[in-house]
Structure formats: C-alpha cells, structure tokens
Design a protein around this motif. Structure first.
Motif, short mmCIF file in Angstrom:
data_model
loop_
_atom_site.label_atom_id
_atom_site.label_comp_id
_atom_site.label_asym_id
_atom_site.label_seq_id
_atom_site.Cartn_x
_atom_site.Cartn_y
_atom_site.Cartn_z
N SER A 67 0.85 -1.19 0.00
CA SER A 67 0.00 0.00 0.00
C SER A 67 0.88 1.24 0.00
O SER A 67 2.06 1.19 0.36
CB SER A 67 -0.93 0.01 1.21
N ALA B 20 -3.84 3.84 -1.52
CA ALA B 20 -4.11 2.77 -2.48
C ALA B 20 -3.45 1.50 -1.98
O ALA B 20 -2.45 1.54 -1.25
CB ALA B 20 -3.60 3.12 -3.86
N THR C 56 -2.78 -2.89 -3.07
CA THR C 56 -2.95 -4.09 -3.88
C THR C 56 -2.75 -5.29 -2.98
O THR C 56 -1.92 -5.26 -2.06
CB THR C 56 -1.99 -4.15 -5.08
N PHE D 142 -3.60 -1.76 -8.10
CA PHE D 142 -3.80 -0.89 -6.95
C PHE D 142 -5.24 -0.37 -6.95
O PHE D 142 -5.74 0.09 -7.97
CB PHE D 142 -2.83 0.30 -6.98
N LYS D 143 -5.90 -0.47 -5.80
CA LYS D 143 -7.27 -0.02 -5.65
C LYS D 143 -7.30 1.23 -4.77
O LYS D 143 -6.66 1.28 -3.73
CB LYS D 143 -8.15 -1.11 -5.04
N PHE D 144 -8.06 2.23 -5.21
CA PHE D 144 -8.17 3.51 -4.53
C PHE D 144 -9.57 3.67 -3.96
O PHE D 144 -10.48 2.90 -4.29
CB PHE D 144 -7.92 4.66 -5.53
N GLU E 208 -7.95 6.32 -9.13
CA GLU E 208 -7.36 5.14 -9.77
C GLU E 208 -7.03 5.41 -11.23
O GLU E 208 -5.95 5.06 -11.73
CB GLU E 208 -8.33 3.96 -9.64
#
Length: 184
Positions: free
Chosen positions: A35, A47, A49, A72-74, A80
């Motif tokens: 992160s 973010a 992953t 990667f997730k926001f 993103e």
C-alpha cells in the motif's frame, strides 16, 4: 512484456536454479499486500494491492517482488484512473519490481520475529533505484511474514505531478509491505 519482466523472472529462475531442493528453501506468495499513502492539505491518497507476487530463497537470502500497477485499488475510481494514466503510465510501465538480498545472516529454521534489512533494486515507472530497507521478519513453521515500511520520492522514479495538482499530492509516498510467504 518479456523485457519489462526480465529482472523478476531472471531472479526467479536464478533462485530456482541455485536451489536443488526447491520445497525446502523457497517461500512464495501471490497475494502480498503493498500500500501507499500520501497526506496533504487538500486530500489524503491511499491505495492498496493484495496481488503482489514474491519469492524468498532461504538458502541465498534473495527476495524478488513483482507488482501489477493496475491492481492498486483507490477509494474512488477517478484517483485510480489518474494514477494509471497520468502518474504511473501503467499502459507503458505495467509492472513494478524489487529484487534484493537480505543483509543479515538469518537462521530460517529458528521460529520467531527478527529485525532485518534488505538491499536491492527497485524498478518503478521505468526508472531504477538501489535502496536499503528495514523491516521485521517473522519465521513460523511453514510460513514467513515480512513487514516493512519506507518512503519513496516521486522524482526518484521520474513520476511527475501536473502543476494543477502540485499541492494536492506529496512529493514523497509512504509505502507499507506485508508479505505472507508459504513454503513451496
């Protein structure tokens, strides 16, 4: 794609080649958590992953990590999108890697938590930097957990901020790593 992944797969192949008894000496994960966080006056950016790939050779102390940047997730889709299109240029640089060696002699048969440092080469956004990082390594019977945190400066990896959002994004990111590696 072979060129972009050459460092990771080259190290992976080297570890396997150097290790006659693969099951006894390599630990791997395909769901490592990486992160990053940036705190600014305007907005915080976080973010994460949960799909980082990593391999650790307990024989050679080599470690390699591979991250798909688009994983990667926001907190929102616009962040993103900007991350992938404007900053990381994920279509051009889809993968980030780290390949290094643990500096201390660690007895991987001795269960418990230890401080450690690792020196290696990051490849992010097409730029390479050698760094020494510190963290904790927790050795269990059939599992090794590696945790650490460090900072990177965006300009070290040729990541530029558009002038419109210069104050909204910090020049430095806090990175956290949590790898739960299992014996293979």
């Amino acid at each position: 794609m072979v060129t972009k992944n050459r460092l990771f797969y080259g190290l992976f192949a080297f570890i396997l080649w150097q290790t006659p008894n693969v099951k006894a000496q390599n630990f791997v994960t395909t769901n490592g958590v990486i992160s990053f966080f940036s705190k600014t006056i305007m907005k915080n950016i976080f973010a994460e992953t949960k799909t980082a790939n990593a391999i650790l050779s307990t024989k050679t102390n080599d470690i390699a990590i591979r991250i798909n940047n688009q994983q990667f997730k926001f907190e929102n889709s616009l962040m993103e999108e900007h991350f992938n299109e404007k900053y990381m240029e994920s279509n051009k640089y889809p993968i980030s890697t780290f390949a290094g060696k643990i500096n201390e002699k660690i007895d991987f048969k001795q269960i418990g938590e230890k401080d450690f440092s690792v020196t290696g080469k990051f490849k992010i956004h097409g730029a390479e930097q050698t760094k020494t990082l510190t963290g904790k390594i927790n050795i269990e019977k059939d599992k090794i957990v590696i945790q650490g945190g460090f900072k990177i400066k965006l300009d070290e990896f040729k990541i530029t901020k558009p002038s419109v959002v210069t104050k909204e994004i910090a020049d430095e990111m806090d990175i956290k790593v949590n790898l739960e590696l299992i014996k293979k």
